[in-house]
Scaffold this motif. Sequence first.
Motif, PDB file in Angstrom:
ATOM      1  N   PRO A  49      39.059  56.977  31.532  1.00  0.00           N
ATOM      2  CA  PRO A  49      39.201  55.521  31.383  1.00  0.00           C
ATOM      3  C   PRO A  49      37.860  54.854  31.086  1.00  0.00           C
ATOM      4  O   PRO A  49      36.824  55.270  31.592  1.00  0.00           O
ATOM      5  CB  PRO A  49      39.757  55.082  32.738  1.00  0.00           C
ATOM      6  N   THR A  51      35.544  51.422  31.260  1.00  0.00           N
ATOM      7  CA  THR A  51      35.406  50.238  32.103  1.00  0.00           C
ATOM      8  C   THR A  51      34.879  49.077  31.268  1.00  0.00           C
ATOM      9  O   THR A  51      34.480  49.254  30.122  1.00  0.00           O
ATOM     10  CB  THR A  51      34.442  50.519  33.266  1.00  0.00           C
ATOM     11  N   SER A  52      34.859  47.899  31.854  1.00  0.00           N
ATOM     12  CA  SER A  52      34.390  46.725  31.117  1.00  0.00           C
ATOM     13  C   SER A  52      32.873  46.752  30.915  1.00  0.00           C
ATOM     14  O   SER A  52      32.361  46.156  29.976  1.00  0.00           O
ATOM     15  CB  SER A  52      34.803  45.440  31.832  1.00  0.00           C
ATOM     16  N   GLY A  55      29.163  52.242  29.724  1.00  0.00           N
ATOM     17  CA  GLY A  55      28.637  53.373  30.462  1.00  0.00           C
ATOM     18  C   GLY A  55      27.416  53.947  29.777  1.00  0.00           C
ATOM     19  O   GLY A  55      26.832  53.322  28.891  1.00  0.00           O
ATOM     20  N   SER A  60      32.852  50.950  26.040  1.00  0.00           N
ATOM     21  CA  SER A  60      33.384  50.043  27.048  1.00  0.00           C
ATOM     22  C   SER A  60      34.717  49.491  26.574  1.00  0.00           C
ATOM     23  O   SER A  60      35.096  49.630  25.421  1.00  0.00           O
ATOM     24  CB  SER A  60      32.408  48.901  27.323  1.00  0.00           C
ATOM     25  N   ASN A  61      35.416  48.852  27.488  1.00  0.00           N
ATOM     26  CA  ASN A  61      36.686  48.209  27.194  1.00  0.00           C
ATOM     27  C   ASN A  61      36.441  46.706  27.253  1.00  0.00           C
ATOM     28  O   ASN A  61      36.237  46.149  28.321  1.00  0.00           O
ATOM     29  CB  ASN A  61      37.744  48.635  28.220  1.00  0.00           C
ATOM     30  N   ARG A  67      43.969  48.307  29.192  1.00  0.00           N
ATOM     31  CA  ARG A  67      43.238  49.377  29.859  1.00  0.00           C
ATOM     32  C   ARG A  67      43.188  50.513  28.850  1.00  0.00           C
ATOM     33  O   ARG A  67      44.192  50.837  28.212  1.00  0.00           O
ATOM     34  CB  ARG A  67      43.930  49.832  31.145  1.00  0.00           C
ATOM     35  N   GLU A 164      48.413  46.028  36.891  1.00  0.00           N
ATOM     36  CA  GLU A 164      47.195  46.839  36.954  1.00  0.00           C
ATOM     37  C   GLU A 164      47.459  48.244  37.501  1.00  0.00           C
ATOM     38  O   GLU A 164      46.982  49.234  36.951  1.00  0.00           O
ATOM     39  CB  GLU A 164      46.145  46.129  37.808  1.00  0.00           C
ATOM     40  N   SER A 168      46.957  51.715  35.389  1.00  0.00           N
ATOM     41  CA  SER A 168      46.022  52.728  35.880  1.00  0.00           C
ATOM     42  C   SER A 168      46.718  54.059  36.093  1.00  0.00           C
ATOM     43  O   SER A 168      46.178  55.120  35.759  1.00  0.00           O
ATOM     44  CB  SER A 168      45.371  52.271  37.184  1.00  0.00           C
TER      45      SER A 168
END
Length: 181
Positions: A49, A51-52, A55, A60-61, A67, A164, A168
Amino acid sequence: MRSLLYAILVGLIGAALLHIVIILALPRFTAEDAYSRVLGLYEMDSFFPLTSAPGPTGLSNDDPYLRVAVCGFSVLGGPVRFTASGDVPFWSLAIYDSGSNEIFSMSDATAVNDRVDVVAATPLQLVELRKQPAETIGQTITVEMPEDEGYAVLRALAPLGSYEAAASKFLGEAGCEPMSR
């Protein structure tokens, strides 16, 4: 006449400098393509996954309602199967080659039984798969890979906080694994 020659000369010199700058900067940009970034996440054959916050790879998202998970894969050792199921309002899967060219995409609207069940393989591997009994791939969607490596992007919609957990779970249980024979 003299000013015209001056303008042409300045234009040619400017174009030459621009080309030199682009050629010298190209290696910096080629190491930062999407495929190289996906390979930098972890090991291949697993969805990870995003993340916002970017990394270490810079992926990123950015969408607050989606998601996203990515998976790098190779069909050298055999076909790769992508699977996922769950109760999300919308999902989509896109498969890209190592040049970040989209090879295949689908969403829940075009899926069989609202599930992700896709096999990516070389043309020869697809011929072998079609020779096997129908239960082996059943209603699985097959995708012919023009290259040996690529990556997949799986997205799930979570427009409200109540979605959410489902999004997930959908991404967490998604599979991106070499197909067992």
